[in-house]
Design a protein around this motif. Structure first.
Motif, short mmCIF file in Angstrom:
data_model
loop_
_atom_site.label_atom_id
_atom_site.label_comp_id
_atom_site.label_asym_id
_atom_site.label_seq_id
_atom_site.Cartn_x
_atom_site.Cartn_y
_atom_site.Cartn_z
N MET A 1 7.85 2.21 -0.01
CA MET A 1 7.43 1.97 1.36
C MET A 1 8.38 0.96 1.99
O MET A 1 8.66 -0.08 1.41
CB MET A 1 5.99 1.45 1.35
N THR A 2 8.86 1.29 3.20
CA THR A 2 9.77 0.39 3.89
C THR A 2 9.00 -0.81 4.45
O THR A 2 7.77 -0.80 4.53
CB THR A 2 10.49 1.11 5.05
N THR A 3 9.73 -1.82 4.83
CA THR A 3 9.13 -3.01 5.42
C THR A 3 8.37 -2.65 6.69
O THR A 3 7.27 -3.13 6.92
CB THR A 3 10.22 -4.06 5.73
N ARG A 4 8.96 -1.77 7.47
CA ARG A 4 8.31 -1.34 8.71
C ARG A 4 6.98 -0.66 8.40
O ARG A 4 5.96 -0.94 9.04
CB ARG A 4 9.23 -0.40 9.48
N GLU A 5 6.99 0.28 7.47
CA GLU A 5 5.76 1.00 7.12
C GLU A 5 4.71 0.05 6.56
O GLU A 5 3.52 0.17 6.86
CB GLU A 5 6.07 2.11 6.12
N ALA A 6 5.11 -0.91 5.75
CA ALA A 6 4.17 -1.88 5.20
C ALA A 6 3.55 -2.73 6.31
O ALA A 6 2.33 -2.99 6.31
CB ALA A 6 4.88 -2.78 4.18
N PHE A 7 4.37 -3.13 7.26
CA PHE A 7 3.91 -3.94 8.38
C PHE A 7 2.89 -3.16 9.22
O PHE A 7 1.81 -3.65 9.53
CB PHE A 7 5.12 -4.35 9.23
N LEU A 8 3.22 -1.91 9.57
CA LEU A 8 2.31 -1.08 10.36
C LEU A 8 1.03 -0.77 9.59
O LEU A 8 -0.05 -0.70 10.18
CB LEU A 8 3.01 0.20 10.79
N SER A 9 1.13 -0.60 8.30
CA SER A 9 -0.05 -0.34 7.47
C SER A 9 -1.02 -1.52 7.52
O SER A 9 -2.23 -1.35 7.63
CB SER A 9 0.39 -0.07 6.03
N LYS A 10 -0.48 -2.74 7.47
CA LYS A 10 -1.33 -3.94 7.56
C LYS A 10 -2.00 -4.04 8.93
O LYS A 10 -3.17 -4.43 9.03
CB LYS A 10 -0.50 -5.19 7.30
N ILE A 11 -1.28 -3.69 9.98
CA ILE A 11 -1.86 -3.74 11.33
C ILE A 11 -2.99 -2.73 11.45
O ILE A 11 -4.07 -3.04 11.96
CB ILE A 11 -0.77 -3.49 12.40
N ARG A 12 -2.76 -1.52 10.95
CA ARG A 12 -3.79 -0.48 11.03
C ARG A 12 -5.04 -0.88 10.23
O ARG A 12 -6.16 -0.61 10.66
CB ARG A 12 -3.25 0.84 10.52
N ALA A 13 -4.86 -1.50 9.10
CA ALA A 13 -6.00 -1.91 8.26
C ALA A 13 -6.80 -3.04 8.90
O ALA A 13 -7.99 -3.20 8.62
CB ALA A 13 -5.50 -2.33 6.88
N ALA A 14 -6.17 -3.82 9.76
CA ALA A 14 -6.84 -4.98 10.37
C ALA A 14 -7.50 -4.66 11.71
O ALA A 14 -8.02 -5.56 12.37
CB ALA A 14 -5.82 -6.11 10.56
N GLN A 15 -7.48 -3.40 12.12
CA GLN A 15 -8.07 -3.03 13.42
C GLN A 15 -9.58 -3.22 13.39
O GLN A 15 -10.25 -2.89 12.41
CB GLN A 15 -7.76 -1.56 13.75
N PRO A 16 -10.16 -3.74 14.48
CA PRO A 16 -11.62 -3.86 14.52
C PRO A 16 -12.25 -2.47 14.67
O PRO A 16 -11.59 -1.52 15.08
CB PRO A 16 -11.87 -4.70 15.79
#
Length: 193
Positions: A1-16
């Motif tokens: 997983m690229t840094t970009r994909e990891a970053f976006l994955s964390k954002i998606r997981a933190a959505q209310p």
């Protein structure tokens, strides 16, 4: 997983969790006849309203108001122009239009604005490249305020929509007002059912 994909994955997981939007009421409209309120608001923004009884009156008004106009592009059947507007018209080809003629779908009394979609403009650049814009508007098609605009089905279904309020204008720091700096120099609303 690229840094970009990891970053976006964390954002998606933190959505209310999603929740329904609140129901916004329609606030009461100011008193007064919508056509009068529209005219007052548009005039304050530098636009003009005139009455017409027929398309022939519109044609005569254009000839009288813009006697030096060489290029007239009309998207209104029955109002003649010498520049054709069609879905195949190249938007940049309207850069020399003196007068553009369109029919507004509806107007907003609160702001003196006219609503257009790709259907009314035919070529969207007509609303920005023409020197003068003449808008035919049925007084019966006025809505009270902006809240009603967003609830209309045509607003929701349009691919392109714009509310136009008066001619283009800008003022510098000294308060010198210039009309037509980034768009039409004049906007004339013609009341015609």
């Amino acid at each position: 997983m690229t840094t970009r994909e990891a970053f976006l994955s964390k954002i998606r997981a933190a959505q209310p969790a999603s929740r329904p939007r609140p129901d916004v009421p329609i606030f009461p409209s100011p008193r007064g006849e919508p056509k009068t309120r529209f005219t007052t608001a548009l005039t304050a923004m530098g636009g003009t309203c005139v009455d017409a009884a027929s398309l022939g009156d519109v044609q005569a008004m254009i000839a009288a108001r813009f006697p030096d106009a060489k290029v007239i592009a009309s998207a209104v059947a029955g109002v003649e122009g010498n520049r054709e507007l069609s879905a195949e018209t190249i938007p940049a080809s309207l850069e020399d239009v003196d007068v553009g003629v369109v029919r507004g779908r509806f107007g907003v009394a609160e702001t003196g604005s006219v609503w257009f979609s790709e259907d009314e403009y035919v070529v969207n650049s007509i609303g920005y490249l023409a020197q003068h814009l003449v808008v035919l508007l049925d007084p019966a098609s006025l809505v009270d305020g902006l809240q009603q605009v967003y609830r209309r089905p045509d607003f929701k279904s349009a691919r392109y929509a714009v509310l136009v309020t008066g001619p283009s204008a800008t003022a510098d720091i000294e308060g010198v007002l210039i009309r037509g700096a980034q768009g039409v120099r004049s906007l004339t609303v013609v009341w015609l059912a």
